[in-house]
Design an enzyme around this catalytic site. Structure first.
Site, PDB file in Angstrom:
ATOM      1  N   LYS A  22       0.836  -1.208   0.000  1.00 48.11           N
ATOM      2  CA  LYS A  22       0.000   0.000   0.000  1.00 48.11           C
ATOM      3  C   LYS A  22       0.870   1.258   0.000  1.00 48.11           C
ATOM      4  O   LYS A  22       0.688   2.160  -0.810  1.00 48.11           O
ATOM      5  CB  LYS A  22      -0.906   0.006   1.246  1.00 48.11           C
ATOM      6  CG  LYS A  22      -1.536   1.372   1.535  1.00 48.11           C
ATOM      7  CD  LYS A  22      -2.462   1.336   2.726  1.00 48.11           C
ATOM      8  CE  LYS A  22      -1.825   1.545   4.067  1.00 48.11           C
ATOM      9  NZ  LYS A  22      -1.532   2.941   4.429  1.00 48.11           N
ATOM     10  N   ASN A  23       1.813   1.297   0.936  1.00 50.34           N
ATOM     11  CA  ASN A  23       2.556   2.549   1.125  1.00 50.34           C
ATOM     12  C   ASN A  23       3.617   2.789   0.052  1.00 50.34           C
ATOM     13  O   ASN A  23       4.191   3.875  -0.011  1.00 50.34           O
ATOM     14  CB  ASN A  23       3.169   2.591   2.532  1.00 50.34           C
ATOM     15  CG  ASN A  23       2.085   2.805   3.577  1.00 50.34           C
ATOM     16  OD1 ASN A  23       0.945   3.144   3.236  1.00 50.34           O
ATOM     17  ND2 ASN A  23       2.415   2.600   4.847  1.00 50.34           N
ATOM     18  N   CYS A 116      -5.897  13.027  12.830  1.00 51.07           N
ATOM     19  CA  CYS A 116      -5.832  11.607  12.526  1.00 51.07           C
ATOM     20  C   CYS A 116      -5.899  10.854  13.843  1.00 51.07           C
ATOM     21  O   CYS A 116      -5.414  11.345  14.864  1.00 51.07           O
ATOM     22  CB  CYS A 116      -4.513  11.335  11.827  1.00 51.07           C
ATOM     23  SG  CYS A 116      -4.196   9.611  11.490  1.00 51.07           S
ATOM     24  N   ARG A 121       0.030  14.379  13.237  1.00 48.90           N
ATOM     25  CA  ARG A 121       0.555  14.186  11.882  1.00 48.90           C
ATOM     26  C   ARG A 121       0.573  15.471  11.039  1.00 48.90           C
ATOM     27  O   ARG A 121      -0.103  15.567  10.002  1.00 48.90           O
ATOM     28  CB  ARG A 121      -0.205  13.066  11.175  1.00 48.90           C
ATOM     29  CG  ARG A 121      -0.190  11.783  11.955  1.00 48.90           C
ATOM     30  CD  ARG A 121      -0.834  10.654  11.229  1.00 48.90           C
ATOM     31  NE  ARG A 121      -0.026  10.143  10.139  1.00 48.90           N
ATOM     32  CZ  ARG A 121      -0.426   9.175   9.315  1.00 48.90           C
ATOM     33  NH1 ARG A 121      -1.598   8.628   9.463  1.00 48.90           N
ATOM     34  NH2 ARG A 121       0.361   8.752   8.337  1.00 48.90           N
ATOM     35  N   ASP A 304       4.055   0.506  12.218  1.00 48.62           N
ATOM     36  CA  ASP A 304       2.891  -0.151  11.619  1.00 48.62           C
ATOM     37  C   ASP A 304       2.753  -1.615  12.051  1.00 48.62           C
ATOM     38  O   ASP A 304       1.756  -2.269  11.716  1.00 48.62           O
ATOM     39  CB  ASP A 304       2.955  -0.068  10.083  1.00 48.62           C
ATOM     40  CG  ASP A 304       2.760   1.356   9.583  1.00 48.62           C
ATOM     41  OD1 ASP A 304       2.287   2.200  10.364  1.00 48.62           O
ATOM     42  OD2 ASP A 304       3.089   1.628   8.415  1.00 48.62           O
ATOM     43  N   ARG A 396      -8.965  -0.518   4.189  1.00 50.02           N
ATOM     44  CA  ARG A 396      -8.127   0.547   3.641  1.00 50.02           C
ATOM     45  C   ARG A 396      -6.752   0.009   3.277  1.00 50.02           C
ATOM     46  O   ARG A 396      -6.137   0.490   2.332  1.00 50.02           O
ATOM     47  CB  ARG A 396      -7.923   1.669   4.666  1.00 50.02           C
ATOM     48  CG  ARG A 396      -9.133   2.514   4.897  1.00 50.02           C
ATOM     49  CD  ARG A 396      -8.766   3.692   5.752  1.00 50.02           C
ATOM     50  NE  ARG A 396      -7.608   4.375   5.171  1.00 50.02           N
ATOM     51  CZ  ARG A 396      -7.027   5.427   5.704  1.00 50.02           C
ATOM     52  NH1 ARG A 396      -7.471   5.923   6.830  1.00 50.02           N
ATOM     53  NH2 ARG A 396      -5.992   5.996   5.132  1.00 50.02           N
TER      54      ARG A 396
HETATM   55  N1  EPU Z   1       6.032  14.691  11.048  1.00 49.76           N
HETATM   56  C1  EPU Z   1       6.106  16.025  11.325  1.00 49.76           C
HETATM   57  N2  EPU Z   1       6.001  16.912  10.300  1.00 49.76           N
HETATM   58  C2  EPU Z   1       5.851  16.520   9.011  1.00 49.76           C
HETATM   59  C3  EPU Z   1       5.762  15.141   8.711  1.00 49.76           C
HETATM   60  C4  EPU Z   1       5.861  14.249   9.778  1.00 49.76           C
HETATM   61  O1  EPU Z   1       6.252  16.420  12.483  1.00 49.76           O
HETATM   62  O2  EPU Z   1       5.746  17.386   8.124  1.00 49.76           O
HETATM   63  C5  EPU Z   1       6.118  13.710  12.149  1.00 49.76           C
HETATM   64  C6  EPU Z   1       4.847  12.891  12.320  1.00 49.76           C
HETATM   65  O3  EPU Z   1       3.869  13.564  13.081  1.00 49.76           O
HETATM   66  C7  EPU Z   1       5.367  11.634  12.994  1.00 49.76           C
HETATM   67  C8  EPU Z   1       6.758  11.476  12.368  1.00 49.76           C
HETATM   68  O4  EPU Z   1       7.082  12.735  11.804  1.00 49.76           O
HETATM   69  O5  EPU Z   1       5.486  11.845  14.366  1.00 49.76           O
HETATM   70  C9  EPU Z   1       6.870  10.431  11.302  1.00 49.76           C
HETATM   71  O6  EPU Z   1       5.772  10.495  10.419  1.00 49.76           O
HETATM   72  P1  EPU Z   1       5.905  10.233   8.865  1.00 49.76           P
HETATM   73  O7  EPU Z   1       5.822  11.521   8.140  1.00 49.76           O
HETATM   74  O8  EPU Z   1       7.100   9.377   8.599  1.00 49.76           O
HETATM   75  O9  EPU Z   1       4.586   9.408   8.573  1.00 49.76           O
HETATM   76  P2  EPU Z   1       3.780   9.459   7.228  1.00 49.76           P
HETATM   77  O10 EPU Z   1       4.733   9.643   6.105  1.00 49.76           O
HETATM   78  O11 EPU Z   1       2.625  10.375   7.350  1.00 49.76           O
HETATM   79  C10 EPU Z   1       3.982   6.911   6.625  1.00 49.76           C
HETATM   80  C11 EPU Z   1       3.037   5.779   6.402  1.00 49.76           C
HETATM   81  C12 EPU Z   1       2.390   5.392   7.722  1.00 49.76           C
HETATM   82  C13 EPU Z   1       3.504   4.978   8.683  1.00 49.76           C
HETATM   83  C14 EPU Z   1       4.506   6.123   8.841  1.00 49.76           C
HETATM   84  C15 EPU Z   1       5.710   5.775   9.694  1.00 49.76           C
HETATM   85  C16 EPU Z   1       2.289   6.141   4.123  1.00 49.76           C
HETATM   86  C17 EPU Z   1       1.201   6.517   3.197  1.00 49.76           C
HETATM   87  N3  EPU Z   1       2.019   6.196   5.433  1.00 49.76           N
HETATM   88  O12 EPU Z   1       3.191   7.984   7.155  1.00 49.76           O
HETATM   89  O13 EPU Z   1       1.564   4.279   7.457  1.00 49.76           O
HETATM   90  O14 EPU Z   1       2.973   4.664   9.945  1.00 49.76           O
HETATM   91  O15 EPU Z   1       5.001   6.511   7.548  1.00 49.76           O
HETATM   92  O16 EPU Z   1       6.374   4.678   9.195  1.00 49.76           O
HETATM   93  O17 EPU Z   1       3.375   5.770   3.690  1.00 49.76           O
HETATM   94  C18 EPU Z   1      -0.198   2.776   7.875  1.00 49.76           C
HETATM   95  O18 EPU Z   1       0.073   2.222   6.786  1.00 49.76           O
HETATM   96  O19 EPU Z   1      -0.974   2.263   8.723  1.00 49.76           O
HETATM   97  C19 EPU Z   1       0.417   4.057   8.187  1.00 49.76           C
HETATM   98  C20 EPU Z   1      -0.076   4.884   9.099  1.00 49.76           C
END
Ligand code: EPU
Length: 419
Positions: A22-23, A116, A121, A304, A396
């Protein structure tokens, strides 16, 4: 809303195929906005989130056709530059269309994703990076409006490692003028898969899979063909299911080499996990040993997999400590596991789990994707009947998990209900 009903206690035995990631699929779909021509993506999982990103793209005027896991995406014509609230609110990853749209079409308007269940996030790092590349960003009426002449390369250092943030800026940088350097970049396999696609499209990227990625912008990209990597979180969830039921299963298309931290921890609990031919053999042990886990960015233990691992620890012989370092509210499954008899105490970002002899089936509610997976695997191991409602969260991100588990011998059925 569908419900899933499980009568626990069956050992999982047999063979199962892991679906596409998915990701990895979500950013790769967004990347198709960067070029004219028809892309062909294989091994795309059948999921609600994939339907959502397809709708986001169609709404931009992109042609999207999907059949049997193969998607043809043609963004030659992009007739609209807006991703509306109704679509973005159902899936945060929709924000990933912003950078590619600005890079190629020079402007975009994308709804802010909002809150969320698992944490705040924010997307500040995504926006900071686009601004550093010269985009003018305005936040207005719940939308991000971004404009730029051609983006320009920039040196960007993330103070928190962000997976989609890294993917987002890597995509935008492919068409920028000059070189972009991403420091403290995410190293997840999904980032590497996206980089492979971008490189096939003609992008110049080095270092994907390390914390330093360098992108030399090019004038234009072209469409390509790619097979999406298998989903390491689905594979890990199936492994935990086998561990909880003293199962003996073989996973096909298992991304073994991208799962080191998870496999290491599962082996510590007593499970046997070994490559066998083209697949991976997974054997649960009679006694589940307790093991501590701390979630970390890749190559650490993935957030995850935290909820599913907690279910496993609920039935371990001893005390284990699980520390969640990525998201501030990712223990929402705990209340439901407690209702099934788990002994879990939360202190800040730590869960202290005292293993119990058995869980008992109960009516529980899924509250997010991985929480629902943790309840499904709990139901497989529990005595009696577990009924899980709100399984749209599961749909999802897991392709027919209930059918796959049934194929391995679980007593599990889905009850379809009208919304
Ligand atoms: N963060 C910030 N600012 C930003 C972006 C992130 O503070 O601009 C913080 C977040 O709040 C969090 C940390 O950085 O505390 C890491 O978050 P990250 O941005 O890595 O998460 P994401 O990219 O939104 C992806 C996956 C998630 C997975 C996380 C961590 C996708 C579409 N989603 O989310 O997947 O948990 O990385 O590995 O790739 C899931 O599949 O169930 C899922 C939630």
């Amino acid at each position: 809303m569908d419900r899933i009903i499980i009568r626990g206690g069956e050992r999982l035995i047999g063979e199962v195929k892991v679906s596409g990631s998915k990701n990895a699929s979500l950013p790769i779909f967004a990347a198709s906005l960067l070029a004219e021509g028809e892309n062909l993506f294989h091994n795309v999982p059948k999921l609600r989130d994939i339907l959502t990103i397809a709708r986001v793209l169609k709404n931009l005027g992109v042609k999207v056709q999907g059949e049997n896991g193969a998607y043809r995406i043609d963004a030659t014509e992009v007739s609209n530059n807006e991703a509306p609230y109704d679509l973005v609110k159902t899936m945060r990853a929709s924000i990933l269309v912003l950078g590619p749209l600005v890079a190629r079409m020079r402007k975009a308007r994308v709804s802010l994703p909002g809150g969320c269940a698992i944490g705040a996030r924010p997307i500040n790092l995504h926006l900071m990076g686009l601004e550093a590349m010269g985009a003018k960003i305005d936040l207005r009426s719940g939308y991000v409006e971004a404009k730029a002449d051609r983006l320009k390369g920039a040196d960007i250092s993330f103070d928190t490692t962000t997976v989609t943030g890294t993917e987002h800026l890597m995509m935008a940088a492919t068409l920028a003028k000059g070189k972009t350097v991403l420091q403290n970049a995410a190293m997840e396999p999904e980032v590497v898969d996206l980089a492979s696609v971008l490189k096939k499209m003609g992008a110049k990227i080095e270092g994907a899979g390390t914390s330093l990625i360098e992108i030399e912008g090019v004038e234009s990209l072209h469409a390509t063909e790619h097979t999406i990597i298998p989903d390491r979180i689905e594979a890990g969830t199936l492994m935990v299911a086998a561990g909880l039921t003293r199962g003996n299963i073989k996973l096909h298309r298992c991304p073994f080499h991208n799962m080191e931290a998870v496999i290491h921890k599962l082996r510590e609990t007593g499970m046997e996990i070994d490559p066998e031919g083209e697949g991976v053999r997974v054997i649960g042990s009679r006694r589940i040993r307790s093991v501590d886990v701390k979630t970390q960015p890749y190559p650490g233990f993935p957030t995850d997999m935290q909820a599913q691992f907690m279910t496993l620890m609920s039935l371990s012989r001893g005390l284990s400590i699980i520390t969640e370092t990525i998201f501030e509210n990712r223990f929402i499954h705990v209340n439901e596991l407690q209702r099934m008899g788990a002994d879990i105490r939360i202190e800040g970002n730590t869960a202290i789990i005292q293993g119990v002899e058995s869980l008992s089936g109960a009516q529980v509610m899924a509250t997010d994707l991985r929480a629902s997976a943790s309840l499904i695997v709990a139901g497989l191991a529990a005595e009696g009947v577990t009924e899980i409602s709100r399984v749209y969260h599961l749909d999802r991100g897991y392709e027919e998990l209930d059918k796959k588990l049934a194929g391995l011998g679980a007593n599990i059925k889905r009850v379809k209900e009208k919304d």
